[in-house]
Design a protein around this motif. Sequence first.
Motif, PDB file in Angstrom:
ATOM      1  N   PRO A 223      13.931 -24.041 -11.897  1.00 54.31           N
ATOM      2  CA  PRO A 223      14.209 -25.416 -12.322  1.00 54.31           C
ATOM      3  C   PRO A 223      13.598 -26.516 -11.429  1.00 54.31           C
ATOM      4  CG  PRO A 223      16.140 -24.439 -11.218  1.00 54.31           C
ATOM      5  CD  PRO A 223      15.041 -23.379 -11.408  1.00 54.31           C
ATOM      6  N   GLN A 224      13.168 -26.128 -10.170  1.00 53.29           N
ATOM      7  CA  GLN A 224      12.297 -27.214  -9.450  1.00 53.29           C
ATOM      8  C   GLN A 224      10.921 -27.265  -9.968  1.00 53.29           C
ATOM      9  OE1 GLN A 224      12.616 -25.493  -5.592  1.00 53.29           O
ATOM     10  NE2 GLN A 224      14.775 -25.255  -5.520  1.00 53.29           N
ATOM     11  N   LEU A 225      10.404 -26.174 -10.369  1.00 58.02           N
ATOM     12  CA  LEU A 225       8.875 -26.197 -10.746  1.00 58.02           C
ATOM     13  C   LEU A 225       8.751 -26.582 -12.141  1.00 58.02           C
ATOM     14  CD1 LEU A 225       7.497 -22.988  -9.359  1.00 58.02           C
ATOM     15  CD2 LEU A 225       7.254 -25.215  -8.533  1.00 58.02           C
ATOM     16  N   ALA A 226       9.660 -26.401 -13.170  1.00 53.92           N
ATOM     17  CA  ALA A 226       9.617 -26.959 -14.493  1.00 53.92           C
ATOM     18  C   ALA A 226       9.211 -28.152 -14.689  1.00 53.92           C
ATOM     19  CB  ALA A 226      10.879 -26.318 -15.176  1.00 53.92           C
ATOM     20  N   PRO A 227       9.968 -29.115 -13.940  1.00 53.36           N
ATOM     21  CA  PRO A 227       9.450 -30.776 -14.421  1.00 53.36           C
ATOM     22  C   PRO A 227       8.060 -31.002 -13.807  1.00 53.36           C
ATOM     23  CG  PRO A 227      11.753 -30.400 -13.364  1.00 53.36           C
ATOM     24  CD  PRO A 227      11.043 -29.200 -13.407  1.00 53.36           C
ATOM     25  N   GLU A 228       7.666 -30.480 -12.970  1.00 51.76           N
ATOM     26  CA  GLU A 228       6.341 -30.522 -12.399  1.00 51.76           C
ATOM     27  C   GLU A 228       5.171 -30.122 -13.268  1.00 51.76           C
ATOM     28  OE1 GLU A 228       3.517 -32.712 -10.236  1.00 51.76           O
ATOM     29  OE2 GLU A 228       5.598 -32.576  -9.841  1.00 51.76           O
ATOM     30  N   LEU A 229       5.736 -28.930 -14.000  1.00 53.59           N
ATOM     31  CA  LEU A 229       4.619 -28.247 -14.945  1.00 53.59           C
ATOM     32  C   LEU A 229       4.589 -28.967 -16.069  1.00 53.59           C
ATOM     33  CD1 LEU A 229       3.158 -25.603 -15.779  1.00 53.59           C
ATOM     34  CD2 LEU A 229       5.220 -24.699 -16.867  1.00 53.59           C
ATOM     35  N   MET A 230       5.753 -29.354 -16.632  1.00 54.76           N
ATOM     36  CA  MET A 230       5.830 -30.209 -17.905  1.00 54.76           C
ATOM     37  C   MET A 230       5.154 -31.447 -17.905  1.00 54.76           C
ATOM     38  SD  MET A 230       9.306 -29.147 -19.737  1.00 54.76           S
ATOM     39  CE  MET A 230      10.403 -29.563 -18.347  1.00 54.76           C
ATOM     40  N   GLN A 231       5.169 -32.237 -16.658  1.00 55.80           N
ATOM     41  CA  GLN A 231       4.541 -33.505 -16.547  1.00 55.80           C
ATOM     42  C   GLN A 231       3.215 -33.302 -16.334  1.00 55.80           C
ATOM     43  OE1 GLN A 231       6.153 -35.149 -12.824  1.00 55.80           O
ATOM     44  NE2 GLN A 231       8.536 -35.177 -13.630  1.00 55.80           N
ATOM     45  N   THR A 232       2.374 -32.099 -15.677  1.00 60.43           N
ATOM     46  CA  THR A 232       0.954 -32.116 -15.815  1.00 60.43           C
ATOM     47  C   THR A 232       0.639 -31.641 -16.994  1.00 60.43           C
ATOM     48  OG1 THR A 232       1.382 -31.027 -13.443  1.00 60.43           O
ATOM     49  CG2 THR A 232      -0.307 -30.256 -14.840  1.00 60.43           C
ATOM     50  N   CYS A 233       1.405 -30.882 -17.880  1.00 58.65           N
ATOM     51  CA  CYS A 233       0.815 -30.548 -19.269  1.00 58.65           C
ATOM     52  C   CYS A 233       0.853 -32.054 -19.938  1.00 58.65           C
ATOM     53  CB  CYS A 233       1.827 -29.574 -20.001  1.00 58.65           C
ATOM     54  SG  CYS A 233       1.884 -27.825 -19.442  1.00 58.65           S
ATOM     55  N   GLN A 234       1.818 -32.823 -19.678  1.00 60.17           N
ATOM     56  CA  GLN A 234       2.048 -34.183 -20.400  1.00 60.17           C
ATOM     57  C   GLN A 234       0.696 -34.907 -20.048  1.00 60.17           C
ATOM     58  OE1 GLN A 234       4.752 -35.995 -22.352  1.00 60.17           O
ATOM     59  NE2 GLN A 234       2.439 -36.869 -23.066  1.00 60.17           N
ATOM     60  N   ARG A 235       0.121 -34.945 -18.742  1.00 57.77           N
ATOM     61  CA  ARG A 235      -0.985 -35.572 -18.384  1.00 57.77           C
ATOM     62  C   ARG A 235      -2.262 -34.981 -18.959  1.00 57.77           C
ATOM     63  NH1 ARG A 235       1.493 -34.710 -13.047  1.00 57.77           N
ATOM     64  NH2 ARG A 235       3.009 -36.503 -12.546  1.00 57.77           N
ATOM     65  N   ILE A 236      -2.182 -33.799 -18.924  1.00 58.14           N
ATOM     66  CA  ILE A 236      -3.587 -33.089 -19.468  1.00 58.14           C
ATOM     67  C   ILE A 236      -3.535 -33.412 -21.098  1.00 58.14           C
ATOM     68  CG2 ILE A 236      -4.582 -30.948 -20.198  1.00 58.14           C
ATOM     69  CD1 ILE A 236      -3.266 -29.686 -17.586  1.00 58.14           C
ATOM     70  N   SER A 237      -2.841 -33.363 -21.645  1.00 59.30           N
ATOM     71  CA  SER A 237      -2.549 -33.900 -23.117  1.00 59.30           C
ATOM     72  C   SER A 237      -2.929 -35.263 -23.365  1.00 59.30           C
ATOM     73  CB  SER A 237      -1.093 -33.597 -23.672  1.00 59.30           C
ATOM     74  OG  SER A 237      -0.741 -32.234 -23.568  1.00 59.30           O
ATOM     75  N   LYS A 257      19.998 -26.843 -16.096  1.00 57.58           N
ATOM     76  CA  LYS A 257      21.576 -26.626 -16.526  1.00 57.58           C
ATOM     77  C   LYS A 257      21.377 -25.213 -17.446  1.00 57.58           C
ATOM     78  CE  LYS A 257      23.277 -31.240 -16.550  1.00 57.58           C
ATOM     79  NZ  LYS A 257      23.836 -32.348 -17.449  1.00 57.58           N
ATOM     80  N   GLU A 258      20.167 -25.069 -18.426  1.00 63.02           N
ATOM     81  CA  GLU A 258      20.072 -24.170 -19.078  1.00 63.02           C
ATOM     82  C   GLU A 258      19.350 -23.111 -18.712  1.00 63.02           C
ATOM     83  OE1 GLU A 258      19.067 -25.280 -23.150  1.00 63.02           O
ATOM     84  OE2 GLU A 258      20.657 -26.661 -23.342  1.00 63.02           O
ATOM     85  N   CYS A 259      18.520 -23.131 -17.647  1.00 63.77           N
ATOM     86  CA  CYS A 259      17.459 -22.248 -17.299  1.00 63.77           C
ATOM     87  C   CYS A 259      17.997 -21.212 -16.847  1.00 63.77           C
ATOM     88  CB  CYS A 259      16.289 -22.886 -16.469  1.00 63.77           C
ATOM     89  SG  CYS A 259      16.974 -23.557 -15.003  1.00 63.77           S
ATOM     90  N   ARG A 260      19.140 -21.174 -16.308  1.00 61.72           N
ATOM     91  CA  ARG A 260      19.912 -20.165 -15.718  1.00 61.72           C
ATOM     92  C   ARG A 260      20.397 -18.974 -16.529  1.00 61.72           C
ATOM     93  NH1 ARG A 260      20.287 -21.049 -10.174  1.00 61.72           N
ATOM     94  NH2 ARG A 260      20.116 -22.952  -9.355  1.00 61.72           N
ATOM     95  N   SER A 261      20.364 -19.273 -17.790  1.00 61.88           N
ATOM     96  CA  SER A 261      20.780 -18.525 -18.691  1.00 61.88           C
ATOM     97  C   SER A 261      19.575 -17.742 -19.165  1.00 61.88           C
ATOM     98  CB  SER A 261      21.278 -19.251 -20.253  1.00 61.88           C
ATOM     99  OG  SER A 261      20.260 -19.976 -20.604  1.00 61.88           O
ATOM    100  N   ARG A 262      19.958 -16.587 -20.151  1.00 62.98           N
ATOM    101  CA  ARG A 262      18.456 -15.638 -20.645  1.00 62.98           C
ATOM    102  C   ARG A 262      17.573 -16.697 -21.113  1.00 62.98           C
ATOM    103  NH1 ARG A 262      16.841 -10.890 -22.229  1.00 62.98           N
ATOM    104  NH2 ARG A 262      14.590 -10.833 -21.972  1.00 62.98           N
ATOM    105  N   TRP A 263      16.443 -16.791 -20.614  1.00 58.52           N
ATOM    106  CA  TRP A 263      15.392 -17.620 -20.943  1.00 58.52           C
ATOM    107  C   TRP A 263      14.872 -17.159 -22.387  1.00 58.52           C
ATOM    108  CZ3 TRP A 263      14.962 -16.574 -15.562  1.00 58.52           C
ATOM    109  CH2 TRP A 263      15.118 -17.541 -14.542  1.00 58.52           C
TER     110      TRP A 263
END
Length: 263
Positions: A223-237, A257-263
């Motif tokens: 959950p800490q890395l996911a926002p940074e990853l998605m923001q990076t993908c947004q910037r590349i896009s 909140k949801e990431c702790r369930s089965r991905w």
Amino acid sequence: RLFQIIEFLACSKDWVSLRTMARELHISAASAYRSLSSLKELGYVRQHPQDSKYQLTLKIAGISAQLLENVQLRQIAHPFLQTLTSLTNETTHLAVLEDREFVYIDKVDNTQAMRMRSRLGQRGQLHCTAACKSMLAFMPEGDMRALVKRLKFQPLTENTITDQTEFVEHLMKVRKLGYAVDDEENEMGIRCIGSPIYDHAGRLAGALSISGWTITMTRDRIPQLAPELMQTCQRISNELGFSGDMRRRSEERRVGKECRSRW
């Protein structure tokens, strides 16, 4: 000989006869005919119904366009991979789809002693990697289901999803989250998260992933890395000309909140 013929036809502004081609390329008419027949069968050459002359089809142009898109994607994305790796100290990969497989077209290693064994040009299956699951999840649903039906679902680890119905349900969860997780599904000891990248037309161009050994890439870091990853993908896009928002604000609030369930 095949490439000689392809290059010759590409430079020709009009239909070309078998005899002319054989003479200009200094090959026998029989050899030229065999090569043209193969190219015609594969869809790269067409034959005029009246005079039997030959011309390249646009299939060649499609391959060239795809290659150029991938090269452009790699050039644009590479600095973002470097930045993301420096921020996370984990390995980043850039992947594209090719039929029922993925291909890594870029990679930036971390500074840890244990490096990822992945390499540029490496191919792999779509159902067990974070980058590929993110691309499948964000395809038009009809295209996604058609492609999923063609997958073999080979079990690579005890965590690999091997049931088609379960896999589709899993992709629906990925679509809600905005990113996918490979929780030791492709290789034991390796955990990854991946998110899609779009081009100027809103089409999937590829995906970016962060990969690491489970010792450092813990579940708590997701959950800490996911926002940074998605923001990076947004910037590349955005650099590729994409003008949309890859996530809804409601989906952003679900991260963690949801990431702790089965991905």
